[in-house]
Write an enzyme that holds these catalytic residues in place. Structure first.
Site, PDB file in Angstrom:
ATOM      1  N   SER A  15       0.846  -1.190   0.000  1.00  0.00           N
ATOM      2  CA  SER A  15       0.000   0.000   0.000  1.00  0.00           C
ATOM      3  C   SER A  15       0.881   1.238   0.000  1.00  0.00           C
ATOM      4  CB  SER A  15      -0.870   0.029   1.265  1.00  0.00           C
ATOM      5  OG  SER A  15      -1.493   1.294   1.412  1.00  0.00           O
ATOM      6  N   TYR A  54      -1.551  -0.529  10.404  1.00  0.00           N
ATOM      7  CA  TYR A  54      -1.685  -0.911   8.984  1.00  0.00           C
ATOM      8  C   TYR A  54      -0.427  -0.530   8.210  1.00  0.00           C
ATOM      9  CZ  TYR A  54      -3.661  -0.978   4.232  1.00  0.00           C
ATOM     10  OH  TYR A  54      -3.907  -1.212   2.900  1.00  0.00           O
TER      11      TYR A  54
HETATM   12  N1  LIG Z   1      -8.779  -0.329  -1.222  1.00  0.00           N
HETATM   13  C1  LIG Z   1      -7.709   0.430  -1.178  1.00  0.00           C
HETATM   14  O1  LIG Z   1      -7.773   1.651  -1.370  1.00  0.00           O
HETATM   15  C2  LIG Z   1      -6.383  -0.183  -0.910  1.00  0.00           C
HETATM   16  C3  LIG Z   1      -5.263   0.665  -0.965  1.00  0.00           C
HETATM   17  C4  LIG Z   1      -4.003   0.118  -0.727  1.00  0.00           C
HETATM   18  C5  LIG Z   1      -3.867  -1.237  -0.463  1.00  0.00           C
HETATM   19  N2  LIG Z   1      -4.979  -2.026  -0.410  1.00  0.00           N
HETATM   20  C6  LIG Z   1      -4.761  -3.449  -0.120  1.00  0.00           C
HETATM   21  O2  LIG Z   1      -5.355  -4.235  -1.133  1.00  0.00           O
HETATM   22  C7  LIG Z   1      -5.756  -5.499  -0.594  1.00  0.00           C
HETATM   23  C8  LIG Z   1      -7.215  -5.757  -0.923  1.00  0.00           C
HETATM   24  O3  LIG Z   1      -7.973  -4.689  -0.384  1.00  0.00           O
HETATM   25  P1  LIG Z   1      -9.499  -4.436  -0.750  1.00  0.00           P
HETATM   26  O4  LIG Z   1      -9.683  -2.971  -0.729  1.00  0.00           O
HETATM   27  O5  LIG Z   1      -9.898  -5.213  -1.952  1.00  0.00           O
HETATM   28  O6  LIG Z   1     -10.164  -5.047   0.585  1.00  0.00           O
HETATM   29  P2  LIG Z   1     -11.563  -5.793   0.819  1.00  0.00           P
HETATM   30  O7  LIG Z   1     -11.838  -5.687   2.273  1.00  0.00           O
HETATM   31  O8  LIG Z   1     -12.572  -5.303  -0.151  1.00  0.00           O
HETATM   32  O9  LIG Z   1     -11.201  -7.310   0.464  1.00  0.00           O
HETATM   33  C9  LIG Z   1     -10.297  -8.041   1.242  1.00  0.00           C
HETATM   34  C10 LIG Z   1     -10.622  -9.506   1.104  1.00  0.00           C
HETATM   35  O10 LIG Z   1      -9.696 -10.226   1.952  1.00  0.00           O
HETATM   36  C11 LIG Z   1     -10.421 -11.204   2.672  1.00  0.00           C
HETATM   37  N3  LIG Z   1      -9.755 -11.527   3.935  1.00  0.00           N
HETATM   38  C12 LIG Z   1      -9.553 -10.697   4.988  1.00  0.00           C
HETATM   39  N4  LIG Z   1      -8.971 -11.378   5.992  1.00  0.00           N
HETATM   40  C13 LIG Z   1      -8.793 -12.646   5.559  1.00  0.00           C
HETATM   41  C14 LIG Z   1      -8.258 -13.825   6.144  1.00  0.00           C
HETATM   42  N5  LIG Z   1      -7.765 -13.831   7.400  1.00  0.00           N
HETATM   43  N6  LIG Z   1      -8.238 -14.958   5.411  1.00  0.00           N
HETATM   44  C15 LIG Z   1      -8.741 -14.972   4.148  1.00  0.00           C
HETATM   45  N7  LIG Z   1      -9.260 -13.901   3.546  1.00  0.00           N
HETATM   46  C16 LIG Z   1      -9.296 -12.742   4.246  1.00  0.00           C
HETATM   47  C17 LIG Z   1     -11.783 -10.577   2.908  1.00  0.00           C
HETATM   48  O11 LIG Z   1     -12.761 -11.556   3.224  1.00  0.00           O
HETATM   49  C18 LIG Z   1     -12.030  -9.859   1.590  1.00  0.00           C
HETATM   50  O12 LIG Z   1     -12.676 -10.685   0.658  1.00  0.00           O
HETATM   51  C19 LIG Z   1      -5.484  -5.439   0.913  1.00  0.00           C
HETATM   52  O13 LIG Z   1      -4.237  -6.051   1.181  1.00  0.00           O
HETATM   53  C20 LIG Z   1      -5.402  -3.937   1.172  1.00  0.00           C
HETATM   54  O14 LIG Z   1      -4.607  -3.626   2.296  1.00  0.00           O
HETATM   55  C21 LIG Z   1      -6.230  -1.539  -0.623  1.00  0.00           C
END
Ligand SMILES: NC(=O)c1ccc[n+]([C@@H]2O[C@H](COP(=O)([O-])OP(=O)(O)OC[C@H]3O[C@@H](n4cnc5c(N)ncnc54)[C@H](O)[C@@H]3O)[C@@H](O)[C@H]2O)c1
Length: 244
Positions: A138, A152
């Protein structure tokens, strides 16, 4: 149609929704066989059905679950060519309000999981000519000032450390490891935060947030043979929020 991932056996963690679902769809469209590992059974099954893939219910922080996912991918598709370590959690919390339990859990889910998948996957890949691993970090790892919490940001910095060190140690087995640092991507993880803070979009130099598909396109490239000499890097996909 781009078929640069044709026949590859890939695992996408956290593929039931958000960025992970977009990655699973994109790599499947390009010909990959995909195993989705997630806690969310119903949504995960739905995505798997849509892309002709396999869903495995797994807690990515647990070694037995991780090893079962890797075994499933190897059994179902005759090998393992790549892993996208995408599953992650966060909580919007002030520095002084971070509880010890939250600190530990967020490290388990966001960092330990990626180590467990890298170790289990690389054990297979080193015996079969190599592979590619993509870790979703991130911009929080690079000092984004509105990040959800210090906990985080610390985990996402850990992801970059894991990416660089595993890339160096696994290169001799032709295993490439890269990270993506997404900026603001509209997903269920941050939908409420963005609704509460519309000004954050205006701060993006290109003036618009990312879509999950933007992250997916870079992940697909890094998994493909076109990226065969790229390892140990972190790719900012963020509209210019972090320029390093
Ligand atoms: N959305 C953003 O703006 C953003 C920005 C930077 C980084 N990220 C990173 O991108 C990745 C995905 O984020 P997102 O926005 O799609 O999140 P989201 O919450 O929409 O999806 C995350 C998924 O991970 C699954 N998950 C969580 N804990 C788990 C576990 N212990 N075992 C199995 N599955 C698990 C959840 O059930 C969910 O389906 C993450 O690593 C997040 O930190 C997101």
């Amino acid at each position: 149609m781009n078929t640069d991932l044709a026949g590859k056996s890939l695992i996408v963690t956290g593929g039931a929704q958000g960025i992970g679902a977009a990655i699973a769809k994109t790599v499947a469209e390009r010909g990959a066989h995909v195993v989705i590992a997630d806690l969310k059974e119903e949504q995960g099954q739905e995505v798997a059905k849509l892309i002709g893939g396999t869903f495995v219910r797994a807690d990515v922080s647990q070694r037995a679950d991780v090893e079962a996912v890797v075994a499933r991918a190897v059994d179902a598709h005759g090998g393992l060519d790549g892993i996208v370590n995408n599953a992650g959690i966060t909580r919007f919390v002030d520095f002084f309000e971070i509880e010890d339990e939250h600190w530990d859990r967020i490290h388990e889910v966001n960092v330990r999981s990626m180590f467990l998948f890298t170790r289990a996957g690389a054990r297979h890949m080193r015996e079969h000519g190599g592979g590619a691993i993509v870790n979703i970090s991130s911009m929080a790892a690079k000092g984004y000032r509105h990040t959800s919490s210090a906990a985080y940001a610390t985990t996402k910095g850990g992801v970059l450390g894991l990416t660089r060190s595993s890339a160096m140690q696994l290169a001799r087995y032709n295993i490439r490891v890269n990270a993506i640092c997404p900026g603001i991507v509209i997903t269920p993880l941050n939908a409420q935060w963005l609704a509460d803070n519309p000004g954050y979009i205006e701060e993006i130099p290109l003036g618009r947030p990312c879509r999950p598909e933007h992250i997916a396109a870079v992940a697909a490239f890094l998994l493909s043979d076109q990226a065969s000499v790229i390892t140990g890097q972190s790719w900012n996909v963020d509209g210019g929020l972090v320029i390093d």
